[in-house]
Motif scaffolding. Structure first.
Motif, PDB file in Angstrom:
ATOM      1  N   ALA A  57       2.140   2.397 -17.517  1.00  0.00           N
ATOM      2  CA  ALA A  57       1.395   2.391 -16.258  1.00  0.00           C
ATOM      3  C   ALA A  57       1.693   3.650 -15.445  1.00  0.00           C
ATOM      4  O   ALA A  57       0.798   4.236 -14.825  1.00  0.00           O
ATOM      5  N   GLN A  70       1.341  -4.194 -10.427  1.00  0.00           N
ATOM      6  CA  GLN A  70       0.767  -3.023 -11.101  1.00  0.00           C
ATOM      7  C   GLN A  70      -0.597  -3.387 -11.692  1.00  0.00           C
ATOM      8  O   GLN A  70      -0.676  -4.119 -12.680  1.00  0.00           O
ATOM      9  N   LEU A  88       5.498  -0.864 -17.764  1.00  0.00           N
ATOM     10  CA  LEU A  88       5.626  -0.087 -16.527  1.00  0.00           C
ATOM     11  C   LEU A  88       5.663   1.413 -16.812  1.00  0.00           C
ATOM     12  O   LEU A  88       5.151   2.218 -16.024  1.00  0.00           O
TER      13      LEU A  88
END
Lengths: 533, 60
Positions: free
Chosen positions: A51, A146, A48
């Motif tokens: 990302a 995501q 994450l």
């Protein structure tokens, strides 16, 4: 372990999802610049964080679901800030049980009540209790949403080898074996890391003698979310017991085994039931209770000498194992994930030089060694390793019944974020601030306007100017102007006109009493290992 | 040295009262509490280290 008749994932309150391996005909190749091995809390947080920097990754996980049992349960304030930075904190705030206080009892009498630092300037509480499977489920919701993260469940790494400018891994899933490669690999595959073994690396350090059984029970028990530590209680003479409340009426009971008790015997279901029953009688719980899960644990302080091996970085338990008493295992793992994430994200996108990655080991291994120093102290107190330590521990507890100063020796020294004072990714300079704004320290939060300082920060670096905003432009920089007599200025001890450079991980990267645009750009270039733009 | 003689006497009679079995815990408590009252950790450490040294006569 679970009671007889219940499977490994047969929980009283949590439904484990079953994730399928990629379909037989799904494409197996990847051009993601980063492969992450292990989709536990640390691997998902790294994914994450990458990302958030616009970097794609391939996330592979050997299992087909989350970790069984509740395992890690204490999530610190600094971890909530990490979760907030990756846009995942909302469910944690909704479900986690916040706490600020601990109580220590010796032979049934309270000898210490400690308060963790907390106030209206803090957006998050010092600690939250939340079972690991919820931590993983909430992170998974963010990962699944995501598009930059491709997750492959039931996919095991069976070989890893260096190649020119990257790493090749052989992956094995129920449909067969195949090879993929990427410039970078993050090993988030836990305490028994397969990657670590394949690279021929070993954790080094100490194992402690004391063993604990960790049991989760479900019961309607009326007590606030306060950490309770019982020394030498009637239910376990000479031993130590810890009790934590968790969401869903689940209670964590940790109890120490005596020298004569074998782990095999102590983890038998009838023995666990009898031991838990005695602890519950001690704390005055007379109602029903159900046994959810248990495990046995002994304290270790183990770490790799170097967290980087070529193009492989070790994050979380694959790099270090710490005792549970300071609640730093999960929390330090999340900090590792964020640390490598913001750095690697900038290297992969050409915004930083590879030199930035050299700061990963000193910063995060430094944090581990700091944990070891504190954890050794709490572990020796919780589980004295020799007759000398035991005698002095008992002397302190006995004195603590009547004298407050002795009770402080029982303080568990809970998690505080590590200060990267000597890191190559901070820039020493003139002060202009008080001790709360030490170079390399995590930025303390402050009430600002209708919200908090931490909510005002930019996605990358932030320059906090205590006076007019400095005229300085950089693609990775947000400039804020704050009054030096406001909450933030007061908490940080800011002098008029001083400025702080905050890194993407909220650590203080540089400080100036009289900043100039040139000095700010030079500091960012130094941290990012690039030339001044 | 009448003052330290009083302390000496008190330690001896108290040790007899607590008995051989509880003597180590009693002495550990007394040492820790005296060190706290001394309020000088450096000096407390030096005194503890000095007390642990073998007697000069035994070194021959």
């Amino acid at each position: 372990m679970r009671p007889e008749g219940r499977g490994e994932y047969d929980s009283l309150y949590f439904t484990y999802p079953q994730f399928e391996a990629p379909a037989a005909d799904a494409p197996r190749d990847t051009d993601a610049p980063v492969i992450i091995v292990g989709a536990g809390p640390v691997g998902m947080t790294a994914a994450l964080t990458l990302a958030a920097e616009g970097v794609r990754c391939l996330l592979v996980e050997a299992k087909g679901t989350f970790n069984d049992g509740s395992r890690a349960i204490c999530v610190s304030r600094s971890s909530y800030h990490i979760l907030e930075r990756i846009g995942a904190v909302a469910p944690f705030l909704r479900e986690g049980l916040p706490w600020t206080m601990g109580r220590t009892l010796y032979r049934g009498q309270q000898i210490l009540e400690f308060q963790m630092p907390d106030g209206s300037d803090d957006r998050f509480r010092p600690m939250y209790n939340l079972q690991q499977q919820y931590i993983e489920a909430f992170l998974w919701d963010a990962v699944a949403a995501q598009p930059l993260i491709e997750t492959r469940w039931q996919t095991r790494v069976t070989a890893v080898e260096d190649q020119d400018g990257g790493v090749a891994v052989t992956l094995s899933d129920p449909h067969g074996d195949y090879r993929v490669s990427a410039p970078w690999l993050l090993a988030a595959d836990g305490a028994r890391s397969a990657i670590r073994g394949m690279r021929g690396l070993r954790l080094k350090g100490e194992n402690y003698e004391g063993r604990y059984v960790i049991a989760d029970v479900r019961m309607a028990h009326d007590y606030p979310t306060i950490r309770r530590a019982l020394f030498d209680p009637g239910c376990r003479p000479g031993g130590t017991v810890l009790i934590h409340r968790q969401p869903q009426d689940i209670w964590r009971i940790d109890y120490q085994l005596g020298d004569g008790e074998s782990a095999e015997e102590a983890t038998r279901e009838d023995v666990v039931r009898a031991s838990v029953s005695a602890v519950l009688a001690e704390i005055g719980h007379t109602g029903d209770w159900e046994l959810e899960w248990w495990s046995v644990y002994s304290a270790n302080t183990l770490a790799l000498d170097e967290y980087r091996d070529g193009r492989v970085f070790f994050i979380g338990d694959s790099a270090h194992i710490v005792p549970i008493f300071g609640v730093r295992g999960l929390n330090n793992g999340l900090a590792d994930a964020q640390n490598i994430g913001w750095k690697l994200g900038r290297v992969v996108t050409g915004r930083a030089g590879e030199g930035l990655l050299d700061s990963y080991t000193p910063e995060r291994r430094g944090a581990t060694l700091d944990v070891f120093a504190n954890a050794q102290k709490s572990t020796r107190f919780m589980t004295p390793p020799t007759a000398g330590w035991r005698l002095m521990r008992d002397a302190a507890l006995s004195l603590a019944l009547t004298q407050d100063w002795a009770g402080q020796l029982a303080n568990p020294r809970q998690m505080t974020p590590y200060t990267y004072a000597d890191s190559p990714a901070v820039v020493a300079g003139a002060g202009g601030f008080g001790p709360a704004a030490a170079l390399g320290a995590m930025l303390p939060d402050a009430a600002e306007g209708d919200g908090f300082l931490s909510e005002c920060l930019g996605p990358g670096f932030t320059l906090l100017c205590f006076g007019p905003a400095l005229e300085v432009a950089h693609l990775d920089l947000t400039v804020l102007s704050l009054p030096c007599d406001g909450a933030a200025g007061k908490r940080l001890g800011a002098a008029k006109g001083a400025a702080l450079l905050i890194r993407p991980d909220l650590h203080i990267g540089a400080r100036w009493s009289a900043p100039t645009p040139q000095a700010v750009l030079a500091a960012i270039a130094t941290i990012l290992s690039t030339k001044v733009a | 040295m009448p003052d330290i003689e009083d302390v000496f006497d008190t330690l001896a009679t108290t040790l007899d009262q607590v008995g051989v079995e509880r003597a180590p815990l009693f002495l550990a408590k007394a040492a820790l509490a005296l060190a706290q009252a001394l309020n000088d950790p450096e000096r407390a450490r030096a005194i503890i280290e000095a007390a642990a040294r073998p007697d000069p006569a035994h070194q021959r």
